[in-house]
Design a protein around this motif. Structure first.
Motif, PDB file in Angstrom:
ATOM      1  N   ASN A  36      44.687   4.277  35.632  1.00  0.00           N
ATOM      2  CA  ASN A  36      45.727   4.866  36.487  1.00  0.00           C
ATOM      3  C   ASN A  36      47.011   5.128  35.702  1.00  0.00           C
ATOM      4  OD1 ASN A  36      46.688   5.895  38.934  1.00  0.00           O
ATOM      5  ND2 ASN A  36      47.600   3.935  39.515  1.00  0.00           N
ATOM      6  N   VAL A  37      46.867   5.588  34.450  1.00  0.00           N
ATOM      7  CA  VAL A  37      48.008   5.808  33.568  1.00  0.00           C
ATOM      8  C   VAL A  37      48.741   7.088  33.950  1.00  0.00           C
ATOM      9  CG1 VAL A  37      46.983   4.531  31.656  1.00  0.00           C
ATOM     10  CG2 VAL A  37      46.508   6.989  31.897  1.00  0.00           C
ATOM     11  N   HIS A  38      49.939   7.265  33.370  1.00  0.00           N
ATOM     12  CA  HIS A  38      50.760   8.428  33.705  1.00  0.00           C
ATOM     13  C   HIS A  38      50.450   9.647  32.843  1.00  0.00           C
ATOM     14  CE1 HIS A  38      53.352   6.117  36.391  1.00  0.00           C
ATOM     15  NE2 HIS A  38      53.394   5.166  35.481  1.00  0.00           N
ATOM     16  N   ASN A  39      49.833   9.438  31.702  1.00  0.00           N
ATOM     17  CA  ASN A  39      49.551  10.539  30.781  1.00  0.00           C
ATOM     18  C   ASN A  39      48.526  10.089  29.760  1.00  0.00           C
ATOM     19  OD1 ASN A  39      51.210   9.044  28.745  1.00  0.00           O
ATOM     20  ND2 ASN A  39      52.897   9.703  30.066  1.00  0.00           N
ATOM     21  N   ILE A  40      48.052  11.047  28.972  1.00  0.00           N
ATOM     22  CA  ILE A  40      47.193  10.750  27.823  1.00  0.00           C
ATOM     23  C   ILE A  40      48.055  10.921  26.583  1.00  0.00           C
ATOM     24  CG2 ILE A  40      45.132  11.380  26.527  1.00  0.00           C
ATOM     25  CD1 ILE A  40      44.574  10.159  29.301  1.00  0.00           C
ATOM     26  N   ASN A  41      48.218   9.836  25.835  1.00  0.00           N
ATOM     27  CA  ASN A  41      49.149   9.768  24.720  1.00  0.00           C
ATOM     28  C   ASN A  41      48.367   9.697  23.408  1.00  0.00           C
ATOM     29  OD1 ASN A  41      51.241   9.261  22.967  1.00  0.00           O
ATOM     30  ND2 ASN A  41      51.959   7.420  24.000  1.00  0.00           N
ATOM     31  N   LEU A  42      48.365  10.794  22.653  1.00  0.00           N
ATOM     32  CA  LEU A  42      47.601  10.896  21.410  1.00  0.00           C
ATOM     33  C   LEU A  42      48.498  10.487  20.248  1.00  0.00           C
ATOM     34  CD1 LEU A  42      46.095  14.367  22.321  1.00  0.00           C
ATOM     35  CD2 LEU A  42      45.031  12.130  22.666  1.00  0.00           C
ATOM     36  N   VAL A  43      48.207   9.328  19.641  1.00  0.00           N
ATOM     37  CA  VAL A  43      49.085   8.736  18.633  1.00  0.00           C
ATOM     38  C   VAL A  43      48.549   8.996  17.225  1.00  0.00           C
ATOM     39  CG1 VAL A  43      50.256   6.633  17.890  1.00  0.00           C
ATOM     40  CG2 VAL A  43      49.664   6.941  20.309  1.00  0.00           C
ATOM     41  N   THR A  44      49.362   9.611  16.394  1.00  0.00           N
ATOM     42  CA  THR A  44      49.011  10.035  15.032  1.00  0.00           C
ATOM     43  C   THR A  44      47.784  10.947  15.054  1.00  0.00           C
ATOM     44  OG1 THR A  44      49.720   7.820  14.346  1.00  0.00           O
ATOM     45  CG2 THR A  44      48.834   9.247  12.645  1.00  0.00           C
ATOM     46  N   PRO A  45      47.886  12.094  15.700  1.00  0.00           N
ATOM     47  CA  PRO A  45      46.732  12.990  15.818  1.00  0.00           C
ATOM     48  C   PRO A  45      46.758  14.180  14.857  1.00  0.00           C
ATOM     49  CG  PRO A  45      48.369  13.598  17.428  1.00  0.00           C
ATOM     50  CD  PRO A  45      48.995  12.528  16.557  1.00  0.00           C
ATOM     51  N   GLU A  46      47.729  14.232  13.929  1.00  0.00           N
ATOM     52  CA  GLU A  46      47.933  15.434  13.123  1.00  0.00           C
ATOM     53  C   GLU A  46      46.680  15.867  12.360  1.00  0.00           C
ATOM     54  OE1 GLU A  46      51.649  12.786  12.641  1.00  0.00           O
ATOM     55  OE2 GLU A  46      49.512  12.590  13.057  1.00  0.00           O
ATOM     56  N   HIS A  47      45.865  14.907  11.932  1.00  0.00           N
ATOM     57  CA  HIS A  47      44.705  15.199  11.091  1.00  0.00           C
ATOM     58  C   HIS A  47      43.420  15.411  11.896  1.00  0.00           C
ATOM     59  CE1 HIS A  47      44.876  10.978  11.979  1.00  0.00           C
ATOM     60  NE2 HIS A  47      43.665  10.763  11.512  1.00  0.00           N
ATOM     61  N   VAL A  48      43.498  15.276  13.223  1.00  0.00           N
ATOM     62  CA  VAL A  48      42.307  15.477  14.062  1.00  0.00           C
ATOM     63  C   VAL A  48      42.590  16.476  15.182  1.00  0.00           C
ATOM     64  CG1 VAL A  48      41.171  13.281  13.559  1.00  0.00           C
ATOM     65  CG2 VAL A  48      42.926  13.372  15.339  1.00  0.00           C
ATOM     66  N   VAL A  49      43.441  17.442  14.922  1.00  0.00           N
ATOM     67  CA  VAL A  49      43.820  18.405  15.956  1.00  0.00           C
ATOM     68  C   VAL A  49      42.626  19.186  16.513  1.00  0.00           C
ATOM     69  CG1 VAL A  49      45.129  20.534  16.364  1.00  0.00           C
ATOM     70  CG2 VAL A  49      46.230  18.580  15.291  1.00  0.00           C
ATOM     71  N   PRO A  50      41.670  19.654  15.689  1.00  0.00           N
ATOM     72  CA  PRO A  50      40.520  20.351  16.287  1.00  0.00           C
ATOM     73  C   PRO A  50      39.754  19.477  17.262  1.00  0.00           C
ATOM     74  CG  PRO A  50      40.602  20.725  13.915  1.00  0.00           C
ATOM     75  CD  PRO A  50      41.595  19.650  14.218  1.00  0.00           C
ATOM     76  N   GLN A  51      39.510  18.226  16.875  1.00  0.00           N
ATOM     77  CA  GLN A  51      38.800  17.309  17.765  1.00  0.00           C
ATOM     78  C   GLN A  51      39.602  17.044  19.034  1.00  0.00           C
ATOM     79  OE1 GLN A  51      39.415  16.997  14.504  1.00  0.00           O
ATOM     80  NE2 GLN A  51      37.909  15.739  13.438  1.00  0.00           N
ATOM     81  N   VAL A  52      40.918  16.921  18.889  1.00  0.00           N
ATOM     82  CA  VAL A  52      41.791  16.701  20.046  1.00  0.00           C
ATOM     83  C   VAL A  52      41.731  17.881  21.001  1.00  0.00           C
ATOM     84  CG1 VAL A  52      44.234  16.690  20.699  1.00  0.00           C
ATOM     85  CG2 VAL A  52      43.373  15.028  19.037  1.00  0.00           C
ATOM     86  N   ALA A  53      41.826  19.096  20.465  1.00  0.00           N
ATOM     87  CA  ALA A  53      41.776  20.291  21.311  1.00  0.00           C
ATOM     88  C   ALA A  53      40.460  20.354  22.078  1.00  0.00           C
ATOM     89  CB  ALA A  53      41.964  21.538  20.456  1.00  0.00           C
ATOM     90  N   LEU A  54      39.356  20.083  21.389  1.00  0.00           N
ATOM     91  CA  LEU A  54      38.042  20.114  22.044  1.00  0.00           C
ATOM     92  C   LEU A  54      37.915  19.011  23.091  1.00  0.00           C
ATOM     93  CD1 LEU A  54      35.884  20.773  18.846  1.00  0.00           C
ATOM     94  CD2 LEU A  54      36.276  22.388  20.725  1.00  0.00           C
ATOM     95  N   SER A  55      38.489  17.848  22.810  1.00  0.00           N
ATOM     96  CA  SER A  55      38.401  16.736  23.761  1.00  0.00           C
ATOM     97  C   SER A  55      39.195  17.026  25.030  1.00  0.00           C
ATOM     98  CB  SER A  55      38.891  15.446  23.103  1.00  0.00           C
ATOM     99  OG  SER A  55      40.279  15.502  22.825  1.00  0.00           O
TER     100      SER A  55
END
Length: 369
Positions: A156-175
């Motif tokens: 029940n969190v307020h957001n999804i917080n991606l910490v140190t994601p600079e090197h996995v941006v393609p995976q983050v976008a797909l996720s």
């Protein structure tokens, strides 16, 4: 027994008996220009065509990686570059987190995803056990997106917080795209060192609601020595301007929770007040005077700072039979905590530059809303 006093009777009191109210500071996060009645995350407004284009772009970037300023150009389905991460994201921790800004963590926590490794090598890294080591579980973009849904439904969190994601941006976008197709309705926070390429931010445009960069240092010589990236400051300047162009200034709903916009962190370093002042001038002059800034005070020697310098001349002299001297330590200039005076100097420099929206701690023990 005290009687009630009417408004009219108060007005008739002599001026000498009426104590003036102390000047009140406007609740910055709820000021009308930055107040939202409601908010729909950007990923939910993408069309199917836009989503398909982003998926294709993400896979293309993985085959020829240029999504950070290192520009390794490797095929990450076959090998790794500077970050040592392939086509799967390596994740260290996934959990509701209560160590962020009050407007990010709220009452229920921020749904934080801590990625292992990083495209910088900060010698003072406060999370070096995560960012400098390949510990954790390997997750496909789809598995990562499923975790976002668990954070939403169970945490029940307020957001999804991606910490140190600079090197996995393609995976983050797909996720994110996978999760939104399966019911994700939370805003996305991109929690970065600001060492991002413009190509990376273009891929994230339409997927990220809150950009949370940490602008660390200003001078190339400093970033070369302490971050191992001589082009850090120049890259951070362009990245932060691009982030602001996408999402604007930080905005909140009436409950005090940030929903969209730019929030810039700056970790005050001992002895680097002059560089901090330049960063504040840049934010006010080239990004926005309404930029929301968190001046961080928690620097302490960590990672490689203060460790013995095994290559020092004094150590070698001692080995050669000479009188041993005190061992030199690495990065001695930052081997101390930051002082209250240094923090005050940076805050005054920020205010002098025209910035006025700061993430100040609440003046009570509760959550600031």
């Amino acid at each position: 027994m005290h009687s009630l006093i009417s408004r009219s009777s108060i007005r008739r009191l002599p001026p000498s008996l009426i104590k003036p109210r102390p000047p009140s500071r406007r609740a910055l996060h709820l000021a009308p220009p930055f107040l939202l009645d409601d908010y729909v995350p950007r990923h939910m407004t993408l069309s199917s065509v836009e989503a398909s284009k982003k998926r294709s772009a993400a896979y293309a970037h993985l085959r020829n990686c240029n999504l950070c300023p290192r520009l390794c150009g490797v095929n990450r389905f076959e090998t790794t570059g500077m970050c040592l991460i392939g086509d799967k994201a390596k994740v260290n921790v996934i959990a509701p987190h209560f160590g962020e800004e009050p407007c990010i963590q709220g009452h229920n926590g921020s749904g934080s995803v801590f990625f292992s490794m990083c495209n910088l090598r900060c010698v003072f890294c406060q999370n070096h056990d995560i960012s400098h080591q390949r510990n954790g579980q390997d997750l496909t973009p789809e598995e990562l997106g499923d975790w976002y849904l668990k954070l939403q439904e169970v945490g029940n969190v307020h957001n999804i917080n991606l910490v140190t994601p600079e090197h996995v941006v393609p995976q983050v976008a797909l996720s994110i795209l996978h999760a939104r197709d399966n019911g994700l309705t939370l805003p996305i926070v991109y929690n970065t060192s600001a060492y991002d390429s413009l190509a990376s931010l273009e891929l994230l445009d339409g997927l990220v609601d809150i950009y949370l960069p940490d602008f660390k240092v200003w001078e190339p010589a400093t970033s070369r020595r302490l971050l191992k990236a001589v082009d850090y400051a120049a890259t951070a300047r362009e990245s932060i301007k691009a982030m602001h162009a996408q999402v604007g200034d930080l905005c909140f709903t009436g409950d005090g929770i940030a929903k969209k916009g730019l929030l810039v962190r700056h970790l005050v370093m001992p002895g680097f007040e002059a560089e901090s002042a330049e960063i504040m001038k840049f934010l006010a002059g080239e990004v926005s005077r309404d930029c929301f800034v968190n001046i961080l005070e928690q620097y302490h020697p960590d990672a490689h700072v203060g460790k013995p310098n095994t290559r020092s001349k004094s150590a070698s002299a001692g080995q050669q039979g000479q009188k041993p001297q005190a061992k030199e330590i690495r990065y001695a200039e930052i081997n101390r905590a930051v002082s209250r005076e240094e923090i005050s100097t940076v805050r005054k420099a920020a205010e002098a530059s025209g910035l006025w929206r700061f993430c100040d701690p609440p003046r009570h023990d509760g959550f600031s809303i």
